[in-house]
Design a protein around this motif. Structure first.
Motif, mmCIF file in Angstrom:
data_model
loop_
_atom_site.group_PDB
_atom_site.id
_atom_site.type_symbol
_atom_site.label_atom_id
_atom_site.label_comp_id
_atom_site.label_asym_id
_atom_site.label_seq_id
_atom_site.Cartn_x
_atom_site.Cartn_y
_atom_site.Cartn_z
ATOM 1 N N HIS A 52 -2.785 10.751 -0.658
ATOM 2 C CA HIS A 52 -3.631 10.612 -1.853
ATOM 3 C C HIS A 52 -5.110 10.740 -1.530
ATOM 4 O O HIS A 52 -5.923 10.965 -2.432
ATOM 5 C CB HIS A 52 -3.355 9.274 -2.534
ATOM 6 N N VAL A 62 0.334 16.504 -4.906
ATOM 7 C CA VAL A 62 0.387 17.466 -6.018
ATOM 8 C C VAL A 62 -0.111 18.830 -5.555
ATOM 9 O O VAL A 62 0.479 19.875 -5.882
ATOM 10 C CB VAL A 62 -0.438 16.958 -7.217
ATOM 11 N N ARG A 111 3.175 6.384 -4.330
ATOM 12 C CA ARG A 111 3.167 6.738 -5.751
ATOM 13 C C ARG A 111 2.755 8.202 -5.934
ATOM 14 O O ARG A 111 3.322 8.920 -6.758
ATOM 15 C CB ARG A 111 2.224 5.810 -6.524
ATOM 16 N N SER A 112 1.776 8.645 -5.156
ATOM 17 C CA SER A 112 1.318 10.032 -5.300
ATOM 18 C C SER A 112 2.404 11.013 -4.885
ATOM 19 O O SER A 112 2.556 12.078 -5.498
ATOM 20 C CB SER A 112 0.033 10.264 -4.492
ATOM 21 N N GLU A 115 5.105 10.854 -7.773
ATOM 22 C CA GLU A 115 4.640 11.499 -9.004
ATOM 23 C C GLU A 115 4.519 13.008 -8.839
ATOM 24 O O GLU A 115 4.574 13.747 -9.832
ATOM 25 C CB GLU A 115 3.308 10.886 -9.436
ATOM 26 N N VAL A 155 8.524 5.041 -10.471
ATOM 27 C CA VAL A 155 8.233 6.388 -10.966
ATOM 28 C C VAL A 155 9.503 7.049 -11.487
ATOM 29 O O VAL A 155 9.496 7.762 -12.499
ATOM 30 C CB VAL A 155 7.578 7.249 -9.863
#
Length: 415
Positions: A52, A62, A111-112, A115, A155
């Motif tokens: 992240h 991402v 979490r990153s 997601e 998530v």
């Protein structure tokens, strides 16, 4: 049986190759070879490469997923056969901080990853943080892994997990290796039992059912100047311990430079996930330096790309100084030719990108003839490139061919 290639490991397919690299040419070549072999492609990034905060590649999860999908589209790889994984997800990048601070960062990273749709998650909280022992006990490791798993489960509920970490830290071995001992069967059973108990106590029973593999040390490793090949006889007790793990397979890390016979033996013995990375980026460097030497024979110029990379490594020794040993001459050789491929950390730096652009221009201007390329890249490699119809005027085509040729034994071992 489900169609999920990860949940079916050890059955159909019997194994899968995990390519752990952020290098775009490694990724594109790996996708091309997986497509040629009609296999799924599992592409992984580590906590140090991608997180992240950007990691050493500057990419968030991402960003990484988007980049790989873009490459997949460019080579025609079907998105339905593309899988993503995250390796050593835990506090390692922040272990210089106190445990609560490091774990807070690790949770944000988890979490990153979740997601971003990275589905295969290796939970690795085995390393001590500031003021703690270097390696933590199973109870603490499992408790922290459960904390990270809970973040992913918030998530979604389709993630699959890998536990265990009986291997060197992310980045590879720090010392040369003459021999290793496989993980003891009792250590594997304890890792499994403690994680199962801790996860269930944390209300993560369903998530634990999606743990598909455990990382162990099968006595396989490579360092800068040494390789320890798999010996099935030495791993018999470890292999037999799988019967106590309720269907889990083993994940084999650091399988770089193993022989085709060793890779097949690993998969036969239940090491159904074969992690590979440095030897593929090594193949990129090997092809680049070979082509530069061929170009230098044509125009009589210097080895500018190699010289630029040497200057970058000397200016920032942080990623190689603890891995490279010996006198000055030996260290220089290892910086460029060491099997751990520490040079891979530098290719995305602006100076390296500029030097690569200059190299491409120089190569296209000199266009070394095939016999000269054979001298520096190898005759068998040139024959394969000729048979495949590769464009000898495109250095990237030859680099991808080099990576594909290197990766092929891993894919064949999993058939």
């Amino acid at each position: 049986m489900s169609d999920d290639p990860l949940r079916n490991l050890g059955q159909d397919p019997r194994g899968i190759v995990s390519v752990c690299s952020a290098h775009p040419l490694v990724i594109s070549a790996s996708l091309q070879e997986a497509m040629a072999q009609d296999q799924f492609a599992l592409i992984e990034c580590t906590c140090n490469q991608v997180n992240h905060r950007g990691g050493y590649t500057g990419m968030t999860p991402v960003d990484f997923v988007a980049r790989v999908k873009e490459i997949a589209s460019s080579v025609g790889f079907p998105e339905g056969k593309l899988l993503f994984g995250g390796d050593h997800l835990g506090p390692n990048p922040w272990k210089h901080l106190a445990a609560d601070e490091a774990m807070a960062e690790a949770k944000l990273m988890m979490r990153s990853y979740a997601e971003a749709g990275i589905r295969k998650l290796h939970l690795d909280c085995s390393m001590g943080c500031k003021g703690e022992p270097v390696a933590l006990d199973d109870e603490t490791t499992a408790a922290r892994a459960a904390d990270l798993c809970a973040v992913a489960e918030e998530v979604g509920e389709d993630f699959i997990y890998i536990i265990g970490t009986e291997i060197p830290a992310p980045g590879g071995a720090h010392e040369e290796l003459a021999d290793l001992e496989p993980t003891k069967p009792e250590a594997v059973r304890r890792t499994y039992d403690v994680h199962k108990r801790v996860f269930e106590a944390a209300g993560l029973s369903d998530a634990f059912k999606r743990v598909i593999a455990i990382v162990v040390q099968p006595r396989v490793e490579s360092a800068q100047m040494s390789v320890v090949l798999y010996d099935p006889e030495r791993a018999q007790d470890l292999v037999a311990a799988r019967s106590d793990l309720c269907g889990l397979v083993y994940e084999g890390h650091s399988t770089d430079y193993q022989t085709a016979a060793s890779l097949k033996a690993l998969v036969d013995d239940g090491f159904s996930i074969l992690k590979v990375g440095p030897c593929l980026s090594y193949a990129v460097r090997e092809a680049l330096y070979g082509m530069e030497m061929a170009a230098a024979e044509v125009d009589g110029g210097p080895r500018a790309l190699r010289d630029t990379m040497e200057a970058l490594m000397l200016a920032d020794p942080s990623v190689w100084d603890s891995h490279i040993h010996g006198d000055a001459a030996s260290q220089k050789s290892q910086r460029h030719y060491g099997l751990a491929d520490r040079i891979r950390y530098y290719w995305l730096k602006p100076e390296a990108v500029a030097a690569l652009d200059s190299f491409h221009d120089r190569y296209r201007a000199t266009l070394p003839q095939i016999g000269l390329l054979s001298q520096y890249l190898g005759g068998d490699f040139i024959k394969e490139a000729l048979e495949a119809g590769d464009d000898f005027g495109d250095p990237d085509a030859l680099i991808r061919r080099r990576v594909r040729r290197t990766l092929r034994p891993w894919l064949k071992a999993c058939i």
